[in-house]
Design an enzyme around this catalytic site. Structure first.
Site, PDB file in Angstrom:
ATOM      1  N   TYR A  74     -34.339 -17.201  70.213  1.00 40.40           N
ATOM      2  CA  TYR A  74     -33.270 -16.459  69.125  1.00 40.40           C
ATOM      3  C   TYR A  74     -31.599 -16.597  69.656  1.00 40.40           C
ATOM      4  CZ  TYR A  74     -38.010 -16.707  66.512  1.00 40.40           C
ATOM      5  OH  TYR A  74     -39.036 -17.398  65.577  1.00 40.40           O
ATOM      6  N   HIS A 106     -38.373 -14.082  55.346  1.00 39.33           N
ATOM      7  CA  HIS A 106     -38.588 -14.175  57.258  1.00 39.33           C
ATOM      8  C   HIS A 106     -38.224 -13.666  57.813  1.00 39.33           C
ATOM      9  CE1 HIS A 106     -40.795 -18.244  55.330  1.00 39.33           C
ATOM     10  NE2 HIS A 106     -41.758 -17.280  55.359  1.00 39.33           N
ATOM     11  N   SER A 162     -39.708 -27.758  52.453  1.00 43.94           N
ATOM     12  CA  SER A 162     -40.762 -29.207  52.725  1.00 43.94           C
ATOM     13  C   SER A 162     -41.885 -28.435  51.203  1.00 43.94           C
ATOM     14  CB  SER A 162     -41.154 -29.047  53.637  1.00 43.94           C
ATOM     15  OG  SER A 162     -41.592 -27.772  54.090  1.00 43.94           O
ATOM     16  N   ARG A 215     -30.225 -19.726  68.500  1.00 45.03           N
ATOM     17  CA  ARG A 215     -29.890 -19.969  66.814  1.00 45.03           C
ATOM     18  C   ARG A 215     -29.069 -19.015  66.555  1.00 45.03           C
ATOM     19  NH1 ARG A 215     -35.898 -19.796  64.583  1.00 45.03           N
ATOM     20  NH2 ARG A 215     -34.138 -20.851  61.786  1.00 45.03           N
TER      21      ARG A 215
HETATM   22  N1  APR Z   1     -29.888 -31.266  51.512  1.00 42.01           N
HETATM   23  C1  APR Z   1     -31.702 -31.059  50.211  1.00 42.01           C
HETATM   24  N2  APR Z   1     -32.536 -30.917  50.533  1.00 42.01           N
HETATM   25  C2  APR Z   1     -32.785 -31.230  52.450  1.00 42.01           C
HETATM   26  C3  APR Z   1     -31.583 -31.668  53.124  1.00 42.01           C
HETATM   27  C4  APR Z   1     -30.629 -31.377  52.479  1.00 42.01           C
HETATM   28  N3  APR Z   1     -28.862 -31.610  52.898  1.00 42.01           N
HETATM   29  N4  APR Z   1     -31.602 -31.978  54.490  1.00 42.01           N
HETATM   30  C5  APR Z   1     -33.215 -31.520  54.368  1.00 42.01           C
HETATM   31  N5  APR Z   1     -33.465 -30.737  53.545  1.00 42.01           N
HETATM   32  C6  APR Z   1     -35.417 -30.467  53.115  1.00 42.01           C
HETATM   33  C7  APR Z   1     -35.576 -31.760  53.401  1.00 42.01           C
HETATM   34  O1  APR Z   1     -36.327 -32.255  52.518  1.00 42.01           O
HETATM   35  C8  APR Z   1     -37.076 -30.768  53.216  1.00 42.01           C
HETATM   36  O2  APR Z   1     -38.426 -30.636  52.442  1.00 42.01           O
HETATM   37  O3  APR Z   1     -34.899 -29.229  53.405  1.00 42.01           O
HETATM   38  C9  APR Z   1     -36.660 -29.251  53.418  1.00 42.01           C
HETATM   39  C10 APR Z   1     -36.954 -29.070  55.176  1.00 42.01           C
HETATM   40  O4  APR Z   1     -38.270 -28.247  54.900  1.00 42.01           O
HETATM   41  P1  APR Z   1     -38.617 -27.614  56.786  1.00 42.01           P
HETATM   42  O5  APR Z   1     -37.894 -28.024  57.049  1.00 42.01           O
HETATM   43  O6  APR Z   1     -39.983 -27.561  56.092  1.00 42.01           O
HETATM   44  O7  APR Z   1     -37.774 -26.083  56.225  1.00 42.01           O
HETATM   45  P2  APR Z   1     -38.267 -25.287  55.397  1.00 42.01           P
HETATM   46  O8  APR Z   1     -39.007 -25.497  53.847  1.00 42.01           O
HETATM   47  O9  APR Z   1     -37.103 -23.959  54.783  1.00 42.01           O
HETATM   48  O10 APR Z   1     -39.463 -24.147  56.358  1.00 42.01           O
HETATM   49  C11 APR Z   1     -40.204 -22.809  55.686  1.00 42.01           C
HETATM   50  O11 APR Z   1     -40.922 -22.409  57.842  1.00 42.01           O
HETATM   51  O12 APR Z   1     -41.457 -22.690  60.175  1.00 42.01           O
HETATM   52  C12 APR Z   1     -40.890 -22.052  59.172  1.00 42.01           C
HETATM   53  O13 APR Z   1     -40.088 -19.164  58.692  1.00 42.01           O
HETATM   54  C13 APR Z   1     -39.772 -21.235  59.094  1.00 42.01           C
HETATM   55  O14 APR Z   1     -38.223 -20.568  57.030  1.00 42.01           O
HETATM   56  C14 APR Z   1     -38.778 -21.802  57.954  1.00 42.01           C
HETATM   57  C15 APR Z   1     -40.772 -22.252  56.886  1.00 42.01           C
END
Ligand code: APR
Length: 232
Positions: free
Chosen positions: A55, A107, A175, A58
């Site tokens: 952390y 979060h 995602s 990050r």
């Molecule tokens: N513009 C728009 N969307 C984007 C871009 C971009 N430049 N780059 C990536 N993405 C999208 C991807 O297509 C994906 O759907 O962002 C999403 C990232 O997904 P994750 O990495 O799973 O992130 P997130 O959905 O925020 O994860 C949720 O999981 O690990 C835990 O606590 C953590 O808050 C996090 C949670």
């Protein structure tokens, strides 16, 4: 201008173009370190120094990142629609705030420290360690104030209330793989909201959305905000 409350959920994708890694895209954070080693209460109990290192790294990255046009566009929309635009973020960076927006961190936040002993919260030092004392009780029990897997997200009742009032629910750069956030679109739909997904790609819950815009957040979020503001 959109009538009724707009509830926006953001994920790591909105901060990707600010240089902060996402979790599950190619090369994402969870392909570099295991969740079980750095993002669970058990990991912290087993090896707090390892978790603090993760952390601290990050926190340093987030501190050197800048808000991108997507963060600024959401702040603009919120300023033009006081009380009518609620931003809920899964992100623990503070780029929404630094763009001028108010946001609910479900979060937690890298910028905050939490005492595992007395629940006191304070601004996180740049480098936090297992021996960092709590300013309130003095115990060496400081932890990052982020929600780990297996812990309850923050502000859930407040968020549920906003979803019930939403006329429009928008998910940006997430995602749809982690609950409860991934379930917000269904909650909003059940309460009659229109739903819109803004993402670079399809998500695990894309089929639940009425409308989609595909592209980079720094481009499609400002375009959507201009559409909502009527180009005014
Ligand atoms: N513009 C728009 N969307 C984007 C871009 C971009 N430049 N780059 C990536 N993405 C999208 C991807 O297509 C994906 O759907 O962002 C999403 C990232 O997904 P994750 O990495 O799973 O992130 P997130 O959905 O925020 O994860 C949720 O999981 O690990 C835990 O606590 C953590 O808050 C996090 C949670």
């Amino acid at each position: 201008m959109q009538q009724g409350k707009i509830v926006i959920l953001t994920g790591a994708g909105i901060s990707a173009e600010s240089g902060l890694g996402t979790f599950r895209d190619a090369g994402g954070l969870w392909s570099q370190v295991r969740i079980e080693d750095v993002a669970t209460p058990e990991a912290f109990a087993r090896d707090p120094a390892r978790v603090h290192d993760f952390y601290n790294g990050r926190r340093a990255q987030a501190a050197s990142a800048e808000p991108n046009p997507a963060h600024h566009a959401l702040a603009r929309l919120q300023a033009r629609h006081p009380g009518g635009v609620v931003i809920v973020t899964q992100n623990v960076d503070n780029l929404h705030e630094r763009a001028g927006a108010e946001v609910l961190h479900m979060h937690g936040e890298l910028a905050a420290a939490l005492c595992a002993r007395c629940d006191h919260r304070w601004p996180a030092p740049e480098e936090m360690g297992a021996d960092t004392p709590c300013p309130a009780c003095g115990a060496p029990a400081a932890r990052p104030d982020v929600v780990w897997f297996g812990e309850m997200p923050y502000r859930m009742e407040e968020i549920a209330g906003h979803l019930q009032d939403a006329a429009l629910f928008v998910a940006i750069g997430t995602s749809g793989q982690v609950y409860p956030a991934a379930g917000f679109v269904e909650e909003a739909r059940l309460c009659g909201a229109e739903t819109l997904e803004l993402n670079l790609d399809a998500s695990d819950v894309s089929r639940a959305f009425d409308r989609h815009a595909v592209g980079k957040a720094s481009e499609i979020v400002p375009a959507w905000v201009e559409e909502v503001l009527g180009g005014a």
